[in-house]
Design a protein around this motif. Structure first.
Motif, PDB file in Angstrom:
ATOM      1  N   GLY A 161       0.710  -1.102   0.187  1.00 19.89           N
ATOM      2  CA  GLY A 161       0.000  -0.046  -0.057  1.00 19.89           C
ATOM      3  C   GLY A 161       0.871   1.172  -0.038  1.00 19.89           C
ATOM      4  N   ALA A 162       1.874   1.068   0.938  1.00 18.09           N
ATOM      5  CA  ALA A 162       2.790   2.285   0.848  1.00 18.09           C
ATOM      6  C   ALA A 162       3.571   2.691  -0.479  1.00 18.09           C
ATOM      7  CB  ALA A 162       3.860   2.140   1.859  1.00 18.09           C
ATOM      8  N   SER A 165       0.913   3.529  -3.497  1.00 15.61           N
ATOM      9  CA  SER A 165       0.082   4.878  -3.202  1.00 15.61           C
ATOM     10  C   SER A 165       1.004   5.877  -3.495  1.00 15.61           C
ATOM     11  CB  SER A 165      -0.260   5.124  -1.825  1.00 15.61           C
ATOM     12  OG  SER A 165       0.718   4.934  -0.703  1.00 15.61           O
ATOM     13  N   ALA A 182      -3.773   2.162  -3.050  1.00 12.76           N
ATOM     14  CA  ALA A 182      -3.234   1.414  -1.852  1.00 12.76           C
ATOM     15  C   ALA A 182      -4.380   0.174  -1.604  1.00 12.76           C
ATOM     16  CB  ALA A 182      -3.122   2.386  -0.791  1.00 12.76           C
ATOM     17  N   GLY A 321      -3.718  -2.277   3.378  1.00 12.16           N
ATOM     18  CA  GLY A 321      -3.134  -1.586   2.361  1.00 12.16           C
ATOM     19  C   GLY A 321      -3.199   0.217   2.479  1.00 12.16           C
ATOM     20  N   GLY A 324      -1.312   1.397   4.684  1.00 10.84           N
ATOM     21  CA  GLY A 324       0.067   1.499   4.216  1.00 10.84           C
ATOM     22  C   GLY A 324       0.162   3.019   3.581  1.00 10.84           C
ATOM     23  N   ALA A 325      -0.615   3.344   3.101  1.00 11.28           N
ATOM     24  CA  ALA A 325      -0.713   4.705   2.395  1.00 11.28           C
ATOM     25  C   ALA A 325      -0.413   6.144   3.227  1.00 11.28           C
ATOM     26  CB  ALA A 325      -2.185   5.143   1.547  1.00 11.28           C
TER      27      ALA A 325
END
Length: 424
Positions: A161-162, A165, A182, A321, A324-325
């Motif tokens: 996700g990081a 994004s 993400a 996810g 994670g953004a």
């Protein structure tokens, strides 16, 4: 039958002694640390958050030794009360355990920061910031494990996700496109977990570990060969700006901390409440819990067990996810190798510590975020603290070990978690 019933009641009461034993051990440690090794001096708790405060609160000055004695007495009282309740066959209320944790943390913080000024708002804001991805990861873990699939892949879901994004938001210069990406990235990572563990019956823990290694290797490779070489175009995402909620953000101390935040943080508040409500008050939640507890019975009443597991594992990955953004769109501002730094495993620990309950898991994640932020605060004190920062790094895992041992109450996951379901 009477003898068996009596034995069963005795067994239950015996098991319930774990909570007072755990509280008692921590109380003894508090007495030794705060009284026997008590420190002199004062601590100034600065309650002011900035020059724009509508209500300015004066700092609170406390005596370190007096607080230590008071906290030790309260801890001993709660431990005694817990033992009395257990002896009479009653459970220790959750609020009492929570109050015990808060009181002991206050005593420890005062002892560790003797002779210093503690910025309360900064401490709380930093703890919340570190907790945001942990809470999203914990929610994903709760959903996945409630439906019967062990989610060791939270780390990979957060990391994917990081990365995605940051990439999508940089290319499109659209923050909400980055958030949507993400969600998709986390769901795709969960797709691998679901496909191998549900359809092909591969051990869920092994699949989770492999997925984490795969995502870490893939994102590191793409970062080195793609993002690092084109950072201006591919790794410079815009960031969400804080949005102050009128009236609520003006509340002294906690107002700016809780209600002057980004969209992702507000989404986290909503996600915790929605997952909790849906899990216990809706038909979807009943199906999820039934599949995780007794898949055979769920199958008997017409629930597609593997289908329910598959789609909810994807949902869990999407939630993680999204969290994670926060690393790239709400905090750091760019992707870097292993940006999550084990946050997924701490989130998994929060799931266990929170006993697979969304609210409790979120509170556990907040506790872990506080412990992590405390090391930074102690490292910046004018008067050095006697507490090694390495100990604070170990604290979340030590707390989890205590939880697994059952010393803070019964910690039992869904009965069918980790067990593949086949109709044959």
């Amino acid at each position: 039958m009477t003898t068996l019933s009596a034995q069963a009641r005795t067994s239950v009461i015996t098991r319930s002694w774990r909570t007072p034993i755990g509280i008692g051990i921590v109380a003894i440690i508090a007495v030794v640390l705060l009284v026997a090794f008590g420190r002199d001096g004062q601590v100034v708790y600065a309650l002011r958050t900035g020059d724009t405060d509508s209500i300015v609160l004066p700092p609170v000055v406390v005596g370190v030794r007096a607080v230590g004695v008071g906290v030790a007495l309260i801890a001993a009282l709660i431990a005694s009360t817990s033992a009395i309740l257990t002896r009479t066959g009653r459970k220790t209320p959750l609020w009492m355990v929570g109050a015990f944790i808060v009181v002991v943390l206050f005593g420890f913080l005062t002892w560790a920061t003797a002779g210093n000024t503690v910025p309360v708002a900064g401490l709380l804001a930093g703890s919340l910031a570190l907790s945001v991805p942990l809470i999203f990861g914990a929610l994903g873990g709760v959903i996945s494990e409630r439906v019967g699939v062990v989610n060791v892949a939270i780390e990979g879901q957060l990391l994917a996700g990081a990365f995605v994004s940051a990439l999508v938001a940089s290319v499109t210069q659209n923050l909400f496109a980055g958030l949507l990406a993400a969600l998709v990235a986390g769901a795709l990572v969960s797709f691998v977990l679901a496909a191998f563990s549900i359809k092909y019956l591969v051990d869920q823990v092994i699949v989770g570990v492999v997925v984490n290694v795969l995502v870490l290797g893939l994102t590191s490779f793409l970062y080195s060969n793609l993002l690092a070489a084109n950072a201006a175009a591919l790794n410079s995402p815009p960031q969400f700006l804080p949005i102050a909620i009128p009236l609520l953000s003006a509340i002294p101390v906690i107002g700016p901390v809780l209600f002057n935040q980004t969209v992702i943080v507000y989404a986290m508040y909503l996600a915790v409440l929605v997952v909790f409500f849906c899990l216990y008050q809706t038909r979807w939640g009943l199906r999820v819990r039934a599949v995780g507890e007794h898949p055979q019975a769920a199958d008997t009443v017409g629930i597609n067990v593997n289908g329910t597991r598959f789609w909810n594992v994807l949902l869990a990955g999407a939630v993680a996810g999204f969290g994670g953004a926060y690393f790239t769109l709400g905090s750091v501002g760019a992707f870097s190798k292993d940006i999550t730094s084990g946050a997924g495993f701490i989130a998994l620990a929060a799931v266990i510590f929170g006993q697979w309950n969304p609210l409790r898991a979120a509170l556990a994640a907040l506790l872990f975020g506080f412990a992590t932020n405390l090391q930074y605060v102690l490292g910046q004190l004018a008067v050095p603290s006697p507490v090694p920062t390495q100990f604070l790094l170990m604290l979340p895992y030590l707390v989890t070990m205590v939880a697994l041992a059952g010393l803070i109450g019964r910690s039992r996951g869904p009965a069918a978690v980790g067990k593949p379901y086949t109709t044959s």
